[in-house]
Design an enzyme around this catalytic site. Sequence first.
Site, short mmCIF file in Angstrom:
data_model
loop_
_atom_site.label_atom_id
_atom_site.label_comp_id
_atom_site.label_asym_id
_atom_site.label_seq_id
_atom_site.Cartn_x
_atom_site.Cartn_y
_atom_site.Cartn_z
N ASP A 167 2.06 7.70 -4.48
CA ASP A 167 0.54 7.81 -4.32
C ASP A 167 -0.17 8.67 -5.43
OD1 ASP A 167 -1.89 8.31 -2.89
OD2 ASP A 167 -1.01 9.80 -1.48
N HIS A 168 -1.37 8.56 -5.83
CA HIS A 168 -1.87 9.19 -6.93
C HIS A 168 -1.24 9.29 -8.21
CE1 HIS A 168 -5.75 10.15 -5.00
NE2 HIS A 168 -5.14 10.54 -3.94
N GLU A 276 -3.63 0.04 -5.37
CA GLU A 276 -4.86 0.60 -4.94
C GLU A 276 -5.56 1.45 -6.09
OE1 GLU A 276 -5.47 2.50 -1.06
OE2 GLU A 276 -6.05 4.39 -1.94
N LYS A 318 -9.10 18.93 3.52
CA LYS A 318 -7.62 18.77 3.93
C LYS A 318 -7.87 19.49 5.57
CE LYS A 318 -5.82 16.77 0.47
NZ LYS A 318 -5.39 15.62 0.17
N HIS A 350 -9.47 8.49 1.71
CA HIS A 350 -8.37 9.73 1.36
C HIS A 350 -8.58 10.84 2.17
CE1 HIS A 350 -6.77 7.73 -2.51
NE2 HIS A 350 -6.76 6.78 -1.52
ZN ZN Z 1 -7.12 10.54 -2.99
#
Ligand code: ZN
Length: 496
Positions: A167-168, A276, A318, A350
């Site tokens: 991820d990322h 992605e 978040k 996200h």
């Molecule tokens: Zn993100």
Amino acid sequence: MENFQFIVELLTAGKRPATTEEVQVYERSLEKVGNTSVVMVKKDIEKYLVAAGSGDLLKALQGDSVGEGKVCPLTHENAQVLNQFFTYTKPQAFGTEVATMGLGDRLGVASPGHIETVQGHQVKPILAQQSIRELTLLHRTMADILDAATFAVFQEGYKNGYGADADHIKKEEDITYALELGFSFLTLDCSEQIRNDVEDMVLEDIHKEFANLPVDRKEYFTSHYLNKSFAVQGIDISFDEDRLYKNMLVYGAAIDFMEHVFHQYIATADQTIDFEISIDETETVTSPEAHFFVAEELRRRGVTVQSLAPRFCGEFQKGIDYIGDLEQFEKELQEHAAIAKHFGYKLSIHSGSDKFSAFPIIGKYTEGLLHIKTAGTNWLEAVRVIAQLNPELYRRMHRYAEDHFEETLQYYHVTPDLSSIADLDSTSDQDLSAYMDHDAARQLFHVTYGILLTAKDHSGEDLFREEFFTTLMRNEDAYRQGLVRHIGRHLDLLNI
Ligand code: ZN
């Protein structure tokens, strides 16, 4: 070892072992390959594979011999053995025909609950999903999170497939490493290539910068876009000079990077990868026309993506609900969803946990075909379990989190009103779990996970970590139920 002896004997005799007072048996994990039977068990808070019989699988597993079998710890080597013998324990790509949900198990113990949550929904779980930021803050490695997913899938006897998202990722060396390990999903974070300064530039300067670009680069873009209009699912997207030059400056380098990574790593990978593109972790909100510009460039350059994450208007902070103008969000989301559909990939959302007021809108326009990432919310559910079952530990963690909150702001953008959090000393044990229903308290914990789980006392001993995991492992069912309830609510509202 006598507790295990009994299980080995049952397996050898071809019988199903069941949970006893000393050892919990995960019955759904029972597998047989050739003459080897293997099952996952837990003694106190430690899990093992118990294997018995004979053959290659028994030979390959590493552990202590007990009778005609072995008791094997959940090591990286043993995870790889499972991957070798049971293909369903390996992550896989899913393409664009089914919704996927990133569930990033921050603690390495949430995946069984996540697996139960997705059963009965039209969605595939991306069980392993951790950004480099999260790995660093928790002192975990990419291999750790893959292994945790492998063991969870095996424990649950879950054979419908799962993914693993690196991820990322920003650096090419991390891409190579993730693909070597067997990650099936790669989220390329292009925030370092996206220019945030253009938004505030005056038009004159934008035109000046454009004028200084190489002639063939200018020609490449202007011939395709300038004063042209593109029909996307009934929406018209057009580019005048101002709009085109601005998008070129903001996204030009990022698009070159995406193109490079795709051709260098994704197209040539040994296994199919869900690729992605993330343009969300930047200050520049992705307008629908900017989204189109990036997608059209990817198409022109032969880059295939399975999902793309724009930065939406409003705030996706978040652990709490959407902040912003829902009407504007709906208008733009509709256009983003149309663009994704036009190009044949899934829109990716996200920081998708807890955005309950936005979910019905997202579900409606994506028609349930999307990728959504949640991550920290499974940690908050774990904290809820601690608040319910180990109030004394909760109180110590809460105080520590309040004292160290400021340190997290270098990693996370959150704006909780900490003064709105009820005073800990005047809150009774029974009411502690209500903190996990309060926005500011949720954010307080959401961002302090790394600080809490790596905190040491003066002699170098863990302040919370060991007791935290012990409480969770002794109350696995409570944790599982919490996840099914909370994450299940996401899926229901998204109408997946
Ligand atoms: Zn993100």
